[in-house]
Scaffold this active site. Sequence first.
Site: not given
Lengths: 282, 278
Positions: A54-56, A229
Site C-alpha cells: 500500500a502506498t501514500t 506507486a
Amino acid sequence: MASHRDLPAGLRDSIFLDTGSSSFTEFLTAYAPHLLPGRREGIATPIGDAIPHATTIVAATCAGGVVMAGDRRATSGNMISQRDVEKVYRTDDYSCMGIAGTASTGIEMARLYRVELEHYEKREGRTLSVEGKANRLATMIRENLPNAMQGLVVVPLFAAYDPDRDAGRIFGYDVGGGPYEQQQFHAIGSGSIFARGSLKKLYRENASPADTVLACLQALYDAADDDSATGGPDVTRKIWPIVATITDEGFRRLPDDEVAELVQGMLEGRMTDPDGPVAPLR
Amino acid sequence: MSMPFGYVPAEQQMRDKADYARKGIARGRSSVVLQYEHGILFVAHNASRALHKISEIYDRIGFAAVGRYNEFEALRLGGIRYADINGYTYDRGDVTARGLANLYAQNLGMIFTDSIKPYEVELVVAEVGETSDADQLYRLTFDGSVTDEHGAVALGGQVDAVAGRLKEHYREGLSLAEALRVGVTALTEPDGERPPTSQLEVAVLDRNRPHRKFLRLTGARLERLLAEGTPAAPEAAEAPEAQERQAEPPAQAAPPPAPGPDVPPTAPEGDIDTGSGG
C-alpha cells in the site's frame, strides 16, 4: 491454557480467563496465540516485491480536528495489484489509522488494533487517552519487527481527536515502533516525499476541515504525479481517494459523491494549471 | 440398603440451590429491558455510579444483569472476550446474541449442578436487528435456563411486581421517551417515589447508529428524555393508550412475558427448558 483454578469461581470455559490486563492482544496471547499476526515461524527468505504494497497516506490537522486521506493503489513491484484498495481505517469513534507498506499485514494490524481499542473501552468503561492509543499501536508495530526485517514492513499513520485539547493530533511511526507526534501535517508511503512537499506549501493553520480536505487531495494528486506507486483519482472508473475527518462529532468518512465533487473541482483547476495551486512567494 | 451418612437427595440439593440463588437475587434492585421503535432500551435502578449493571458487549449486542456484582462482572468480561475473539476470527457480523446466550447458559448450568454455590445472577442478552422483528432478547437465569423474550423483560428483586407494571404499560412501537417512562414506572413502586436520576442507569441499542449501536444515556440528555416522557396531563395521555391496548390484542398474538410461576422455566419446580424457546 488455563486450569480451572485460574478462572473465576465455578467457570470452566477458558474464555473467562482473566489475564488481569485490559488488552485484547494479551488475552489472545494466552487463549489463542495462533490468531495473532506476526507470530508465525520465521520466514526463510525476504519477501520483497512479491506481495502487494500500500502506498501514500496524508494527514493534516484542521480547526477542531484532523483530516486523513489515502490513495487507492496497491502495487507488487511494477504491477498495480489493486486499484481500489482501502487504506484508511476507522479504529474507534475518535481515531483512525492509515497503512503503508505490506497491505495484508497492515489490514490485519488495523483489524486487531480496532478490537484492541474497543476491548479496553468496553472492559474499563472509559476510552484510552490519545497518548495511550498511540503507544499501544507502537507496541504492535514493534512486535512485527522480525517480519519487517524479512520484508513484511508496515508503517501506519495514526490520527485522533483529543477531547482534552479540542484538537486533532497526528502520530508517525517507523518499523521499530514509535510513536513520533507530528505537528500540523505528515505523510507516509512511497509518495510521501512529494505529498509532504505539497502540504508544506498548501497547509494553513486552523483552516476549516473542508479547506484541509482540499489541501490533502491536492497533496495526494502531487504524490501521484511524481510517484508511480501512488494512484491518482480514477475518473473513468470513478475511484476516488478515501478521505476521513475526525472532529468532536467523531469519525466521518466522506461519501464518494462528496469526494468526487471536490476532485472534479481540483481537476478543473489542474486543466489550466497542471502543477496545482501556487503558494504566495512573500 | 442403608443410606450413606449425610445423604441428601439430588432433588433436595437442586431445590436448596435454587432457593439460595433466588434469595440472593431478590435482595437486589430490579432492571428492565424493552424494545422501542428504534431499538432496545435498558433501564436499571443502580445506586452505584462506578459499577455498571448494563454494558456493551459488541456492535449490536448489549447486556443487563442483576445479582452479585463479582459474578455477573466475570460473565460480562467473558462475554466481551467471546464476542471480540469471534469478530476478530471471522467477521464482525458473525457475532450473535444467540451464541453468547448459549455460552452463558452452558456455564451457568454447569455451575448450578457442579458447584456448591450457584451464581446469584440473572441476565438479559439483547441484540438489535435491522428491524424490530429481528431484535432478539434472551433472558438467562442462575441455573442456565434460556428464554427467548419479546417486547419487555424484567429481572431482579421484585420481579413479579415489576413485570406486572411493565406488562400493564408496555406496547409495541413506543418512542424512546415513552419507553423510558414505561421502564421507570415499572421500576417505581405504585405509591413510591421514582428513583432519582442519579440512580438510574440507562442505555440504548439504537439501530440507527453507525458501527456500534450501544449508547449510554446520561446527564442532561437523560433529564430531557425523562421530562419529555412525563406528560403534562397524564389522564389525557393515558386514555387513548388504554383504548388502543384494548383494541390491539388480536393483532398482538404473542403475549408479552407473563409474570408469575409459569415464567421463567426454572429448575427444578418449573418446566424443563428444552431450549426450543417454547
